[in-house]
Design a protein around this motif. Structure first.
Motif, PDB file in Angstrom:
ATOM      1  N   ASP A 533      89.010  12.951  39.223  1.00  0.00           N
ATOM      2  CA  ASP A 533      88.319  11.942  38.470  1.00  0.00           C
ATOM      3  C   ASP A 533      87.031  11.341  39.147  1.00  0.00           C
ATOM      4  OD1 ASP A 533      89.924  10.194  39.964  1.00  0.00           O
ATOM      5  OD2 ASP A 533      90.671   9.160  37.842  1.00  0.00           O
ATOM      6  N   ARG A 534      86.933  11.576  40.342  1.00  0.00           N
ATOM      7  CA  ARG A 534      85.900  10.950  41.179  1.00  0.00           C
ATOM      8  C   ARG A 534      84.769  11.962  41.706  1.00  0.00           C
ATOM      9  NH1 ARG A 534      88.384   6.048  42.851  1.00  0.00           N
ATOM     10  NH2 ARG A 534      86.140   5.555  43.603  1.00  0.00           N
ATOM     11  N   VAL A 535      83.613  11.466  41.759  1.00  0.00           N
ATOM     12  CA  VAL A 535      82.598  12.444  42.085  1.00  0.00           C
ATOM     13  C   VAL A 535      81.758  11.581  43.229  1.00  0.00           C
ATOM     14  CG1 VAL A 535      82.155  13.606  39.750  1.00  0.00           C
ATOM     15  CG2 VAL A 535      80.794  11.498  40.176  1.00  0.00           C
ATOM     16  N   GLN A 536      80.832  12.451  43.986  1.00  0.00           N
ATOM     17  CA  GLN A 536      80.322  11.856  45.027  1.00  0.00           C
ATOM     18  C   GLN A 536      78.816  12.554  45.158  1.00  0.00           C
ATOM     19  OE1 GLN A 536      82.485  12.822  48.389  1.00  0.00           O
ATOM     20  NE2 GLN A 536      81.809  14.904  48.718  1.00  0.00           N
ATOM     21  N   VAL A 537      77.766  11.904  45.753  1.00  0.00           N
ATOM     22  CA  VAL A 537      76.365  12.615  45.976  1.00  0.00           C
ATOM     23  C   VAL A 537      76.554  13.029  47.381  1.00  0.00           C
ATOM     24  CG1 VAL A 537      73.973  11.923  45.731  1.00  0.00           C
ATOM     25  CG2 VAL A 537      75.684  10.926  44.127  1.00  0.00           C
ATOM     26  N   GLN A 538      75.860  14.288  47.429  1.00  0.00           N
ATOM     27  CA  GLN A 538      75.556  14.841  48.915  1.00  0.00           C
ATOM     28  C   GLN A 538      74.421  15.284  49.043  1.00  0.00           C
ATOM     29  OE1 GLN A 538      79.049  17.520  50.296  1.00  0.00           O
ATOM     30  NE2 GLN A 538      77.441  18.862  50.536  1.00  0.00           N
ATOM     31  N   ILE A 539      73.857  14.729  49.923  1.00  0.00           N
ATOM     32  CA  ILE A 539      72.377  15.160  50.079  1.00  0.00           C
ATOM     33  C   ILE A 539      72.107  15.769  51.560  1.00  0.00           C
ATOM     34  CG2 ILE A 539      71.644  12.684  50.899  1.00  0.00           C
ATOM     35  CD1 ILE A 539      69.001  13.274  49.365  1.00  0.00           C
ATOM     36  N   GLN A 540      71.163  16.587  51.980  1.00  0.00           N
ATOM     37  CA  GLN A 540      70.835  16.888  53.225  1.00  0.00           C
ATOM     38  C   GLN A 540      70.504  15.997  53.964  1.00  0.00           C
ATOM     39  OE1 GLN A 540      68.888  20.907  52.885  1.00  0.00           O
ATOM     40  NE2 GLN A 540      70.489  21.804  52.124  1.00  0.00           N
ATOM     41  N   GLY A 541      70.716  16.237  55.518  1.00  0.00           N
ATOM     42  CA  GLY A 541      70.354  15.271  56.557  1.00  0.00           C
ATOM     43  C   GLY A 541      70.888  13.935  56.428  1.00  0.00           C
ATOM     44  N   ASN A 542      70.555  12.914  57.580  1.00  0.00           N
ATOM     45  CA  ASN A 542      71.073  11.693  57.554  1.00  0.00           C
ATOM     46  C   ASN A 542      70.234  10.852  56.888  1.00  0.00           C
ATOM     47  OD1 ASN A 542      71.630   9.059  58.419  1.00  0.00           O
ATOM     48  ND2 ASN A 542      72.188   9.542  60.305  1.00  0.00           N
ATOM     49  N   GLN A 543      70.328  10.432  55.684  1.00  0.00           N
ATOM     50  CA  GLN A 543      69.447  10.073  54.763  1.00  0.00           C
ATOM     51  C   GLN A 543      69.693   8.442  54.451  1.00  0.00           C
ATOM     52  OE1 GLN A 543      66.879  11.344  54.015  1.00  0.00           O
ATOM     53  NE2 GLN A 543      67.592  13.613  54.439  1.00  0.00           N
ATOM     54  N   ILE A 544      70.458   7.590  55.591  1.00  0.00           N
ATOM     55  CA  ILE A 544      70.994   6.537  55.246  1.00  0.00           C
ATOM     56  C   ILE A 544      69.895   5.269  55.275  1.00  0.00           C
ATOM     57  CG2 ILE A 544      72.308   4.483  56.283  1.00  0.00           C
ATOM     58  CD1 ILE A 544      74.213   6.671  57.233  1.00  0.00           C
ATOM     59  N   HIS A 545      68.817   5.817  56.091  1.00  0.00           N
ATOM     60  CA  HIS A 545      67.644   4.697  55.930  1.00  0.00           C
ATOM     61  C   HIS A 545      67.019   4.600  54.733  1.00  0.00           C
ATOM     62  CE1 HIS A 545      67.113   3.216  60.165  1.00  0.00           C
ATOM     63  NE2 HIS A 545      67.114   4.421  60.631  1.00  0.00           N
ATOM     64  N   HIS A 546      66.838   5.674  54.121  1.00  0.00           N
ATOM     65  CA  HIS A 546      66.252   5.781  52.284  1.00  0.00           C
ATOM     66  C   HIS A 546      67.342   5.116  51.703  1.00  0.00           C
ATOM     67  CE1 HIS A 546      62.883   8.152  53.562  1.00  0.00           C
ATOM     68  NE2 HIS A 546      63.582   9.080  54.216  1.00  0.00           N
ATOM     69  N   LEU A 547      68.600   5.274  51.860  1.00  0.00           N
ATOM     70  CA  LEU A 547      69.761   4.917  51.150  1.00  0.00           C
ATOM     71  C   LEU A 547      69.592   3.297  51.132  1.00  0.00           C
ATOM     72  CD1 LEU A 547      72.790   7.143  51.114  1.00  0.00           C
ATOM     73  CD2 LEU A 547      71.804   6.417  48.973  1.00  0.00           C
ATOM     74  N   ALA A 548      69.438   2.849  52.193  1.00  0.00           N
ATOM     75  CA  ALA A 548      69.597   1.463  52.263  1.00  0.00           C
ATOM     76  C   ALA A 548      68.336   0.827  51.665  1.00  0.00           C
ATOM     77  CB  ALA A 548      69.409   1.098  53.905  1.00  0.00           C
ATOM     78  N   LYS A 549      67.328   1.493  51.841  1.00  0.00           N
ATOM     79  CA  LYS A 549      66.046   0.717  51.023  1.00  0.00           C
ATOM     80  C   LYS A 549      66.243   0.819  49.552  1.00  0.00           C
ATOM     81  CE  LYS A 549      61.112   1.060  51.018  1.00  0.00           C
ATOM     82  NZ  LYS A 549      60.003   1.823  51.443  1.00  0.00           N
ATOM     83  N   MET A 550      66.838   1.903  49.064  1.00  0.00           N
ATOM     84  CA  MET A 550      66.990   1.955  47.707  1.00  0.00           C
ATOM     85  C   MET A 550      68.034   1.309  47.235  1.00  0.00           C
ATOM     86  SD  MET A 550      67.770   5.585  45.420  1.00  0.00           S
ATOM     87  CE  MET A 550      69.297   5.829  46.020  1.00  0.00           C
ATOM     88  N   LEU A 551      69.038   0.905  47.800  1.00  0.00           N
ATOM     89  CA  LEU A 551      70.325   0.238  47.184  1.00  0.00           C
ATOM     90  C   LEU A 551      70.073  -1.297  47.395  1.00  0.00           C
ATOM     91  CD1 LEU A 551      73.280   2.440  48.797  1.00  0.00           C
ATOM     92  CD2 LEU A 551      72.484   2.314  46.276  1.00  0.00           C
ATOM     93  N   LEU A 552      69.355  -1.674  48.567  1.00  0.00           N
ATOM     94  CA  LEU A 552      69.237  -3.000  48.907  1.00  0.00           C
ATOM     95  C   LEU A 552      67.937  -3.471  48.396  1.00  0.00           C
ATOM     96  CD1 LEU A 552      70.127  -3.081  52.665  1.00  0.00           C
ATOM     97  CD2 LEU A 552      71.619  -3.686  50.854  1.00  0.00           C
ATOM     98  N   GLU A 553      67.096  -2.904  48.293  1.00  0.00           N
ATOM     99  CA  GLU A 553      65.557  -3.262  47.890  1.00  0.00           C
ATOM    100  C   GLU A 553      65.359  -3.035  46.324  1.00  0.00           C
ATOM    101  OE1 GLU A 553      62.823  -2.218  50.669  1.00  0.00           O
ATOM    102  OE2 GLU A 553      63.378  -2.777  52.234  1.00  0.00           O
ATOM    103  N   GLU A 554      65.500  -1.758  46.039  1.00  0.00           N
ATOM    104  CA  GLU A 554      65.169  -1.307  44.521  1.00  0.00           C
ATOM    105  C   GLU A 554      66.222  -1.759  43.617  1.00  0.00           C
ATOM    106  OE1 GLU A 554      63.972   2.549  44.021  1.00  0.00           O
ATOM    107  OE2 GLU A 554      63.159   2.848  46.247  1.00  0.00           O
ATOM    108  N   TYR A 555      67.579  -1.494  43.961  1.00  0.00           N
ATOM    109  CA  TYR A 555      68.617  -1.859  42.932  1.00  0.00           C
ATOM    110  C   TYR A 555      69.183  -3.330  43.369  1.00  0.00           C
ATOM    111  CZ  TYR A 555      68.873   3.244  41.846  1.00  0.00           C
ATOM    112  OH  TYR A 555      68.657   4.458  41.612  1.00  0.00           O
ATOM    113  N   GLN A 556      68.810  -3.854  44.367  1.00  0.00           N
ATOM    114  CA  GLN A 556      69.362  -5.153  44.931  1.00  0.00           C
ATOM    115  C   GLN A 556      70.631  -5.404  44.847  1.00  0.00           C
ATOM    116  OE1 GLN A 556      66.848  -7.801  42.502  1.00  0.00           O
ATOM    117  NE2 GLN A 556      64.967  -7.262  43.496  1.00  0.00           N
ATOM    118  N   LEU A 557      71.338  -4.434  45.575  1.00  0.00           N
ATOM    119  CA  LEU A 557      72.996  -4.869  45.446  1.00  0.00           C
ATOM    120  C   LEU A 557      73.236  -5.582  46.876  1.00  0.00           C
ATOM    121  CD1 LEU A 557      74.106  -1.135  44.664  1.00  0.00           C
ATOM    122  CD2 LEU A 557      74.553  -3.305  43.538  1.00  0.00           C
ATOM    123  N   PRO A 558      74.032  -6.438  46.885  1.00  0.00           N
ATOM    124  CA  PRO A 558      74.451  -7.344  48.318  1.00  0.00           C
ATOM    125  C   PRO A 558      74.751  -6.327  49.275  1.00  0.00           C
ATOM    126  CG  PRO A 558      75.394  -8.240  46.247  1.00  0.00           C
ATOM    127  CD  PRO A 558      74.796  -6.606  45.829  1.00  0.00           C
TER     128      PRO A 558
END
Length: 575
Positions: A533-558
């Motif tokens: 009952d759990r799903v995960q997102v999988q994307i090619q390459g090391n995309q942690i920089h883009h993820l950090a910007k999206m989660l911290l700045e766009e979505y404003q998650l702590p």
């Protein structure tokens, strides 16, 4: 059995001693069944001769329709139109516009009084409910609003526990007859009914048809008397007079269906699935609501959006699954379903839908990070420390409340060290609650911060999540962080995996789509290995920089709720 008889006598003082003995017999078999409602409430049901006679919710006794057919005058009764029965059996409450006003006046009841609901022309009750306001308040409100919270009806699941018999034909009292004459009805059909077959399981339909015929004559007079005051409510009472005259509930059902099919046909794409049901409602269905109207699920016959989706799933229009605990998603849509293909987009929406589709990215910006508050539950071991402040096992407290309780306890018991105010003397209760066995003979004082940290560690961890525009949810344990990992695949290729997005109200498919656009790399949704009952997102390459910007700045998650940001690829120096 004796206690039950005493409880029944207290709950229904109208019963005589003989009726009470007949109701709760001494020797006949009396069975007790425990069932659970759709809301999860425990209900105790008492059955006699295979028919449920009473049900108990939170120590309050209520009679079933089987009981009320034997004792029709047990509760104050209010009449409604026969077509309303279908709505009540479907889970709706009884609204005041659907209550027939007798010429003799209503029974005098107070808010919270248990009442019976009958159909016009037959005194046999078909529902049991609780008055939401007093008789005086009903009249003062102009017979508008909710009148009775319905608990049980003829044709519901509780009725199905019995022999599934139909309501008997009970002649109305003299006051009811006078009331029918005043509404322009005739008594001849009513006098003929006792001659009809009482065992006919469809007899209640005949009664409804006769009653409806009797009252149709007086509808014009009724609407003239009430004039503009009840112009809107009259549609509830004469809902079958014309094809386009519907109850407010039916109108809301129609609006809900329109927005549902409109959203599926024009807003949702196959690539967006699985789609959170909350996102579907908030981002897609609400935008399909015509101007000047408001979509309110609670005013529909479904009451809850999940119940509406279950109905659509039964019609095989879509499929809903709980991909994460407590979080439902639409996983499949039958785009070729006849109803979906036959749906025509309302005028005025055709041009607007194209503009709204072009703003699909803008909808992502409306995301609001949930408010997360750590909470603590009082465990059995900590009861002695918290019972002085009036708390018991299971009490839920915030960290500041725990801190104040501990400080007050220390001061009330004079445990502050006289020589050093930074230390607290450990008494017997603090010793048992906060110290390990190996420490109990050695530790006699604790620093304030150590005292508080030990206390928080020994309480049950909980957390409260409040999503934007929704009621707060309290869950056990600490909330799992969004987990970001980088995995190695064949040919030395790397993929970035993101888990637990649903816990923060984020749609995994929407995140995957946005990431794919930003980094121009393939992004997919896959089940979490080892879970169902759990799903995960999988994307090619090391995309942690883009993820950090999206989660911290766009979505404003702590940042504290995101795990794995340190695994970002090191940026090379420009030469």
């Amino acid at each position: 059995r004796r206690k039950l008889r005493a409880d029944v006598a207290a709950a229904f003082p109208n019963l005589s001693a003989e009726q009470l003995t007949e109701f709760i017999p001494n020797k006949e078999e009396l069975n007790v069944i425990k069932i659970y409602s759709h809301k999860g409430e425990a209900v105790t049901v008492y059955t006699n001769s295979k028919n449920p006679i009473l049900f108990e919710i939170e120590r309050a006794l209520y009679p079933t329709v089987y009981t009320l057919w034997v004792y029709p005058d047990l509760l104050p009764a209010f009449s409604t139109w026969p077509p309303v029965l279908q709505k009540l059996a479907g889970g709706a409450d009884l609204m005041l516009p659907g209550v027939v006003v007798p010429s003799s006046g209503f029974p005098q009841v107070e808010q919270g009084t248990l009442c019976a609901v009958t159909l016009l022309g037959n005194r046999a009750p078909v529902a049991v409910g609780v008055a939401t306001m007093s008789t005086a308040e009903m009249l003062a409100a102009g017979m508008k609003g909710k009148g009775f919270a319905v608990l049980h009806t003829y044709l519901d699941h509780l009725w199905e526990y019995g022999d599934k018999s139909s309501p008997p034909t009970l002649a109305p009292l003299v006051t009811d007859s006078a009331e029918e004459e005043s509404t322009g009805g005739e008594r001849e059909p009513e006098e003929q009914e006792p001659g009809s077959s009482s065992t006919d399981p469809l007899q209640h339909l005949d009664i409804g048809e006769l009653s409806l015929k009797e009252t149709l004559v007086g509808k014009e007079e009724l609407s003239e008397n009430r004039a503009a005051e009840t112009a809107q409510d009259a549609s509830t009472e004469v809902q079958q007079e014309a094809e386009d005259s519907r109850t407010p509930q039916e109108q809301m059902d129609a609006l809900l269906n329109q927005c549902f099919f409109h959203a599926l046909k024009c807003k949702v794409r196959k690539s967006e699935l699985p789609l959170l049901t909350s996102s579907f409602l908030r981002s897609h269905m609400f935008s399909c609501c015509p101007a000047g109207q408001q979509l309110d699920i609670k005013k529909s016959s479904y009451k809850k959006f999940s119940k509406f989706l279950q109905c659509m799933q039964q019609q095989k229009i879509l499929q809903v699954k709980e991909l994460s605990k407590g979080v439902e998603s639409i996983v499949e849509v039958d785009w070729k379903h006849p109803e979906l293909r036959a749906f025509a987009v309302p005028e005025g929406f055709a041009s607007a839908s194209a503009a709204q589709e072009s703003r699909s990215e803008a909808r992502e910006q409306t995301y609001h990070a949930p408010e997360i508050i750590p909470l603590y539950g009082v465990s059995a071991k900590m009861i002695p420390l918290f019972q002085e402040s009036g708390h018991k096992k299971g009490s839920i407290l915030s960290s500041s409340e725990v801190r104040n309780i501990i400080i007050n306890y220390v001061k009330a018991n004079e445990l502050v060290d006289e020589t050093n105010n930074n230390l607290v003397k450990v008494n017997a209760i603090l010793c048992d609650c906060l110290l390990d066995k190996s420490e109990q003979d050695e530790v006699s004082n604790l620093k304030w911060d150590e005292l508080l940290s030990r206390c928080l560690e020994r309480l049950q961890p909980l957390h409260q999540v409040t999503f934007y525009g929704q009621e707060p949810l309290v869950r056990k344990g600490n909330i799992e962080p969004i987990d970001i990992t980088v995995a190695q695949r064949s040919a030395n290729k790397k993929v970035t995996i993101i888990k637990n997005l649903e816990l923060y109200g984020l749609d995994p498919q929407a995140v995957a789509n946005l990431l794919q656009q930003k980094v121009q790399a393939s992004a997919t949704i896959a089940p979490v290995p080892g879970t169902k009952d759990r799903v995960q997102v999988q994307i090619q390459g090391n995309q942690i920089h883009h993820l950090a910007k999206m989660l911290l700045e766009e979505y404003q998650l702590p940042r504290k709720y995101i795990q794995g940001l340190e695994k970002a690829a090191k940026l090379g120096r420009k030469k």
